[in-house]
Write a protein that holds these residues in place. Structure first.
Motif, PDB file in Angstrom:
ATOM      1  N   THR A 165       0.853  -1.184   0.000  1.00  0.00           N
ATOM      2  CA  THR A 165       0.000   0.000   0.000  1.00  0.00           C
ATOM      3  C   THR A 165       0.885   1.228   0.000  1.00  0.00           C
ATOM      4  N   GLN A 166       0.417   2.309  -0.652  1.00  0.00           N
ATOM      5  CA  GLN A 166       1.208   3.518  -0.834  1.00  0.00           C
ATOM      6  C   GLN A 166       0.496   4.718  -0.224  1.00  0.00           C
ATOM      7  N   ARG A 167       1.312   5.603   0.359  1.00  0.00           N
ATOM      8  CA  ARG A 167       0.770   6.838   0.931  1.00  0.00           C
ATOM      9  C   ARG A 167       1.722   7.974   0.593  1.00  0.00           C
ATOM     10  N   LYS A 168       1.219   8.986  -0.063  1.00  0.00           N
ATOM     11  CA  LYS A 168       2.040  10.110  -0.473  1.00  0.00           C
ATOM     12  C   LYS A 168       2.475  10.931   0.735  1.00  0.00           C
ATOM     13  N   ILE A 169       3.773  11.333   0.756  1.00  0.00           N
ATOM     14  CA  ILE A 169       4.261  12.263   1.764  1.00  0.00           C
ATOM     15  C   ILE A 169       3.980  13.674   1.247  1.00  0.00           C
ATOM     16  N   GLU A 170       3.077  14.377   1.888  1.00  0.00           N
ATOM     17  CA  GLU A 170       2.698  15.718   1.447  1.00  0.00           C
ATOM     18  C   GLU A 170       3.806  16.717   1.762  1.00  0.00           C
ATOM     19  N   GLY A 171       3.973  17.679   0.852  1.00  0.00           N
ATOM     20  CA  GLY A 171       4.926  18.762   1.106  1.00  0.00           C
ATOM     21  C   GLY A 171       6.247  18.607   0.401  1.00  0.00           C
ATOM     22  N   VAL A 172       6.463  17.488  -0.294  1.00  0.00           N
ATOM     23  CA  VAL A 172       7.680  17.315  -1.082  1.00  0.00           C
ATOM     24  C   VAL A 172       7.408  17.838  -2.488  1.00  0.00           C
ATOM     25  N   PRO A 173       8.192  18.804  -2.984  1.00  0.00           N
ATOM     26  CA  PRO A 173       7.929  19.383  -4.309  1.00  0.00           C
ATOM     27  C   PRO A 173       7.942  18.325  -5.410  1.00  0.00           C
ATOM     28  N   ILE A 174       7.133  18.573  -6.454  1.00  0.00           N
ATOM     29  CA  ILE A 174       7.020  17.590  -7.525  1.00  0.00           C
ATOM     30  C   ILE A 174       8.282  17.524  -8.372  1.00  0.00           C
ATOM     31  N   ASP A 175       9.147  18.573  -8.291  1.00  0.00           N
ATOM     32  CA  ASP A 175      10.386  18.528  -9.065  1.00  0.00           C
ATOM     33  C   ASP A 175      11.572  18.066  -8.216  1.00  0.00           C
ATOM     34  N   ALA A 176      11.262  17.385  -7.079  1.00  0.00           N
ATOM     35  CA  ALA A 176      12.332  16.822  -6.246  1.00  0.00           C
ATOM     36  C   ALA A 176      12.969  15.637  -6.961  1.00  0.00           C
ATOM     37  N   TYR A 177      14.229  15.421  -6.706  1.00  0.00           N
ATOM     38  CA  TYR A 177      14.912  14.245  -7.262  1.00  0.00           C
ATOM     39  C   TYR A 177      16.009  13.804  -6.298  1.00  0.00           C
ATOM     40  N   ARG A 178      16.420  12.580  -6.456  1.00  0.00           N
ATOM     41  CA  ARG A 178      17.469  11.954  -5.635  1.00  0.00           C
ATOM     42  C   ARG A 178      17.217  12.208  -4.148  1.00  0.00           C
ATOM     43  N   ILE A 179      16.077  11.718  -3.695  1.00  0.00           N
ATOM     44  CA  ILE A 179      15.679  11.917  -2.305  1.00  0.00           C
ATOM     45  C   ILE A 179      16.428  10.930  -1.418  1.00  0.00           C
ATOM     46  N   ARG A 180      16.920  11.431  -0.290  1.00  0.00           N
ATOM     47  CA  ARG A 180      17.654  10.595   0.666  1.00  0.00           C
ATOM     48  C   ARG A 180      17.138  10.906   2.057  1.00  0.00           C
ATOM     49  N   SER A 181      17.291   9.942   2.972  1.00  0.00           N
ATOM     50  CA  SER A 181      16.653  10.083   4.281  1.00  0.00           C
ATOM     51  C   SER A 181      17.540   9.531   5.382  1.00  0.00           C
ATOM     52  N   THR A 182      17.402  10.126   6.572  1.00  0.00           N
ATOM     53  CA  THR A 182      17.998   9.558   7.776  1.00  0.00           C
ATOM     54  C   THR A 182      17.130   8.407   8.274  1.00  0.00           C
ATOM     55  N   PRO A 183      17.647   7.596   9.207  1.00  0.00           N
ATOM     56  CA  PRO A 183      16.770   6.647   9.891  1.00  0.00           C
ATOM     57  C   PRO A 183      15.671   7.386  10.665  1.00  0.00           C
ATOM     58  N   ALA A 184      14.574   6.682  10.920  1.00  0.00           N
ATOM     59  CA  ALA A 184      13.462   7.280  11.665  1.00  0.00           C
ATOM     60  C   ALA A 184      13.831   7.431  13.131  1.00  0.00           C
ATOM     61  N   ARG A 185      13.502   8.600  13.699  1.00  0.00           N
ATOM     62  CA  ARG A 185      13.719   8.862  15.112  1.00  0.00           C
ATOM     63  C   ARG A 185      12.490   9.562  15.683  1.00  0.00           C
ATOM     64  N   ASP A 186      11.906   8.928  16.707  1.00  0.00           N
ATOM     65  CA  ASP A 186      10.728   9.487  17.374  1.00  0.00           C
ATOM     66  C   ASP A 186       9.636   9.838  16.372  1.00  0.00           C
ATOM     67  N   GLY A 187       9.476   8.982  15.359  1.00  0.00           N
ATOM     68  CA  GLY A 187       8.391   9.166  14.404  1.00  0.00           C
ATOM     69  C   GLY A 187       8.685  10.132  13.285  1.00  0.00           C
ATOM     70  N   SER A 188       9.920  10.629  13.164  1.00  0.00           N
ATOM     71  CA  SER A 188      10.260  11.589  12.120  1.00  0.00           C
ATOM     72  C   SER A 188      11.535  11.176  11.409  1.00  0.00           C
ATOM     73  N   VAL A 189      11.701  11.686  10.189  1.00  0.00           N
ATOM     74  CA  VAL A 189      12.947  11.534   9.452  1.00  0.00           C
ATOM     75  C   VAL A 189      13.332  12.889   8.881  1.00  0.00           C
ATOM     76  N   LEU A 190      14.614  13.035   8.585  1.00  0.00           N
ATOM     77  CA  LEU A 190      15.108  14.209   7.869  1.00  0.00           C
ATOM     78  C   LEU A 190      15.470  13.749   6.467  1.00  0.00           C
ATOM     79  N   VAL A 191      14.787  14.318   5.459  1.00  0.00           N
ATOM     80  CA  VAL A 191      15.067  13.948   4.076  1.00  0.00           C
ATOM     81  C   VAL A 191      15.774  15.092   3.369  1.00  0.00           C
ATOM     82  N   HIS A 192      16.601  14.740   2.388  1.00  0.00           N
ATOM     83  CA  HIS A 192      17.279  15.709   1.526  1.00  0.00           C
ATOM     84  C   HIS A 192      16.868  15.429   0.093  1.00  0.00           C
ATOM     85  N   PHE A 193      16.764  16.464  -0.707  1.00  0.00           N
ATOM     86  CA  PHE A 193      16.446  16.278  -2.112  1.00  0.00           C
ATOM     87  C   PHE A 193      16.913  17.493  -2.894  1.00  0.00           C
ATOM     88  N   GLY A 194      17.112  17.280  -4.188  1.00  0.00           N
ATOM     89  CA  GLY A 194      17.406  18.374  -5.089  1.00  0.00           C
ATOM     90  C   GLY A 194      16.149  18.777  -5.830  1.00  0.00           C
TER      91      GLY A 194
END
Length: 754
Positions: A165-194
């Motif tokens: 099943t899929q669920r969109k993460i709201e708030g990530v721009p549609i022109d984002a690319y090469r998305i990377r993420s930290t491990p989850a901590r306390d229910g959150s992650v820090l993602v980076h993208f161009g």
């Protein structure tokens, strides 16, 4: 280890975001120190440290012609092998494994809960047109999904009963690319993208609340984003309950206070322009530049930024490790770091906050290797032959060092000094012979010093100072002495390199030759560069025996054919190595002997001799003449009857510390007896060494393999077993406890070894 290690993960989001329930017992960060327990052994042969959780850690290694991963449990050190070439860390006992060259290229992957017996949840991202970003729970991952119109969504993908099943993460721009993420901590992650747009800064960092699948804050991110850096080696950004951190261009660490949004940055001392790893433990940021202790694969040596923690509230810094190789976020606000300290050596360290709120490092798994540069001994025979091409060599724990070497003739005071810069890239340093092993030939010493080609024999003193090129650990100072002479005979050195060799014949009659090297870590004899084929047809001989040098130079050997003719194989210098000359006939009638052995100087003239036992049980000495044309003098009887009780005799060199070379003899019951040479070709009364030696088909006086001044013994037995017995120089106990040797064990079965 503490039972807190086995605490199971709390879950939310159905199967759950990886987090720790409030009030859970903290992971005992300094357990190895606090409990006084020894660290676990770090898996031998592990190439990379890939992940760690509460119950264990994951390493990658090359095994059976492929990459695999091994999970090592903190509780007992036991391991589980995972047949997967690639893995990704989640900072928990759940690990992602895949078959791509990187985590991102692994389109079919598994999440394995190692705390739950390795329970596996599978994902196939190909139908979704997605690529893996990060695992965030036992059965959920973040995936970068490209839509039909070319736009990109970051999605939370969950596997339930084999259905995705899929669920969109709201708030990530549609022109984002090469998305990377930290491990989850306390229910959150820090993602980076161009961003593919062209105006302004096009890199972003965003905090995602996984429970609502939404970006809750956005920040200008790092310029390292579009680089392949850290894609599967080390983390470059982190999130904690109070802060965000990531590495920016130029080696800066950027931090953000999550409560106020205040942003700050600093450049670690010595870190300008270096690629760093960054982590967070509450309000402490950790950093260092991932390095290989021995230098990188191209021999390049970069400055090392020690693994350090800095308080974002007080500015205090704490040095944790002398260097970091790989760092991953761990459970319960910890970091797990592969690296080393001068005090405790190489291994896996857990970084955690102590009772005073300051970070501490505890060694939880040790490789047993030193971090600081250490001296492992000389690698040349004594006495040293000034006329031979054999180099003077010294062994260190690593070779990324600059060495200042001095050699002085003790009696005359004549001195040679040289500065040696060791390096491994391209053709490599001419003074670097093997990993951690540097040396110089006497020909160069003679050419570059006042000693000249007529350098005196006698005692030489040597000393060197080695300065680590990466600055890790103190300078190494070592010194010693050696005796030198000219035109010396060798005992078991076919290559004239200063290291012993072996001859082995297989069932097809092919003879093989192998060099050896001494393994300091395992205290045994190891193979060097594999086996080289000498040739076929050696089944024509019923006996092949290494006899040492006829005269001087490389070691030679003899072979007896089935008609009783004995042949000499003279090993001679050839180009940069040696070659085996065409055989020379010594004579017939040698089938009167049941045993032959050579290599011990029994009469004290400096040349190894040959001895033989005839069918009547008498022992005969054939003195080495030093003349290849007539290698042995007329035989002398040195033992009357009684030697026929032995099933094998072996010339060992001077293992007992008496006047000359010795023999060992094995009787029919497997008891081994020592015969100490008197120096006149005869022996003192035999002395029992021990039993059980009938386990071996061949025992070989290998020469001084560990360079301690005492000849050693090598034994080969059925089922391709091999053992190294270090000589002690003490007739009361001539050999130390045996140590298994890898030589011959991975090869075909050999029916004769010499």
């Amino acid at each position: 280890m503490s039972t807190a290690i086995t605490t199971v993960l709390a879950v939310t989001l159905g199967a759950g975001v990886l987090s720790v329930p409030a009030g859970a017992a903290p992971l005992p960060g300094a357990v190895a120190v606090e409990a006084g327990t020894a660290p676990l052994p770090y898996p031998a042969g592990a190439l990379w440290f890939s992940a760690a959780g509460k119950t264990g850690f994951l390493t990658r290694m090359w095994e059976g012609g492929r990459y695999v991963h091994k999970w090592t449990r903190f509780a007992d050190g036991s391991t589980t092998t995972i047949d997967a070439p690639m893995a990704d860390s989640t900072g928990s006992d759940v690990v992602m494994t895949g078959r791509g060259s990187t985590p991102r290229s692994s389109l079919v992957l598994q999440l394995r809960d190692m705390a739950d017996g390795g329970r596996t949840v599978a994902f196939d991202l190909r139908p979704l047109n997605g690529v893996y970003v990060k695992a965030v729970s036992r059965n959920s991952i973040l995936a970068e999904v490209t839509k039909a119109d070319g736009s990109v969504e970051l999605q939370l993908v969950t596997s339930t009963g084999g259905t995705l099943t899929q669920r969109k993460i709201e708030g990530v721009p549609i022109d984002a690319y090469r998305i990377r993420s930290t491990p989850a901590r306390d229910g959150s992650v820090l993602v980076h993208f161009g961003l593919t747009g062209t105006s302004g800064s096009r890199n972003r960092a965003a905090v995602v609340d996984l429970a609502v699948a939404k970006v809750v804050s956005t920040h200008e991110g790092t310029s390292f984003l579009t680089d392949h850096y850290n894609e599967y080696d080390n983390e470059y950004s982190a999130i904690s309950a109070t802060h965000l951190a990531w590495v920016d261009v130029g080696g800066k660490i950027v931090t953000v206070d999550r409560a106020t949004g205040a942003r700050s940055s600093f450049e670690p001392e010595g870190g300008e322009g270096l690629r760093l790893t960054a982590g967070l433990m509450g309000s402490w940021v950790t950093y260092g530049n991932p390095s290989h202790l021995e230098g990188d694969r191209f021999g390049e040596v970069n400055p090392v930024v020690p693994y350090t923690a800095k308080s974002l509230t007080t500015g205090e810094t704490v040095k944790l490790l002398d260097y970091v190789a790989t760092a991953w976020t761990g459970p319960d606000g910890t970091m797990l770091v592969r690296g080393g300290t001068v005090e405790h050596g190489e291994g896996l360290y857990r970084i955690s906050l102590g009772a005073d709120g300051r970070p501490t490092a505890a060694l939880v798994a040790s490789t047993g290797e030193p971090t600081q540069l250490t001296f492992l001994g000389t690698r040349f025979p004594q006495p040293f032959d000034l006329s031979a091409p054999i180099p003077l060599k010294w062994k260190m724990s690593r070779d990324n060092a600059d060495v200042d070497l001095t050699i002085t003739h003790r009696a005359s005071g004549r001195t040679f000094s040289k500065h040696i810069h060791l390096f491994g890239e391209s053709a490599g340093s001419p003074y670097l012979y093997d990993r951690g092993e540097f040396g110089i030939t006497w020909a160069e010493i003679a050419a570059d010093s006042g000693m000249g080609p007529d350098a005196p024999t006698g005692t030489y003193d040597w000393s060197f100072t080695a300065v680590p090129q990466n600055g890790v650990g103190p300078d190494l100072k070592a010194s010693g002495s050696f005796t030198a002479d000219r035109n010396l005979a060798t005992q078991h050195d076919f290559s004239w390199s200063g290291a012993p060799g072996l001859l082995a014949r297989d069932a097809q009659g092919v003879l093989w030759r192998s060099g050896t090297t001494y393994d300091d870590a395992r205290k045994t004899l190891a193979g060097l560069y594999g086996f080289g084929e000498v040739g076929g047809g050696w089944q024509a001989y019923d006996r092949i025996e290494t006899i040492g040098s006829i005269g001087s130079g490389p070691s030679d050997f003899v072979a007896r054919d089935k008609t009783g003719v004995l042949w000499l194989y003279d090993v001679v210098p050839y180009r940069s190595g040696t070659k085996i000359s065409a055989r020379k006939r010594i004579g017939g009638g040698w089938n009167t002997y049941t045993q032959l052995t050579g290599g011990s100087d029994l009469d004290g003239d400096g040349r190894p001799d040959l001895v033989a036992v005839d069918k009547a049980g008498a022992l005969w000495l054939y003195k080495n003449t030093g003349n290849v044309a007539a290698p042995f003098a007329a035989r002398q009887k040195i033992g009357t009857g009684g030697w026929g009780i032995y099933h094998q005799i072996t010339a060992t060199g001077n293992i007992g510390g008496a006047a000359a070379g010795d023999l060992v003899a094995r009787d029919k019951d497997g008891v081994l007896w020592l015969y100490l040479g008197k120096g006149d070709g005869t022996f003192v009364a035999r002395k029992q060494i021990g039993g059980g030696w009938n386990a071996y088909t061949d025992t070989i006086g290998i020469g001084d393999a560990n360079y301690d001044g005492h000849p050693d013994l090598f034994a080969y037995g059925p089922n391709k077993t091999a053992y190294f017995y270090a000589g002690t120089g003490d007739y009361r106990k001539p050999f130390d406890t045996r140590v298994a040797s890898p030589i011959l064990t991975g090869q075909p079965t050999y029916n004769h070894v010499s």
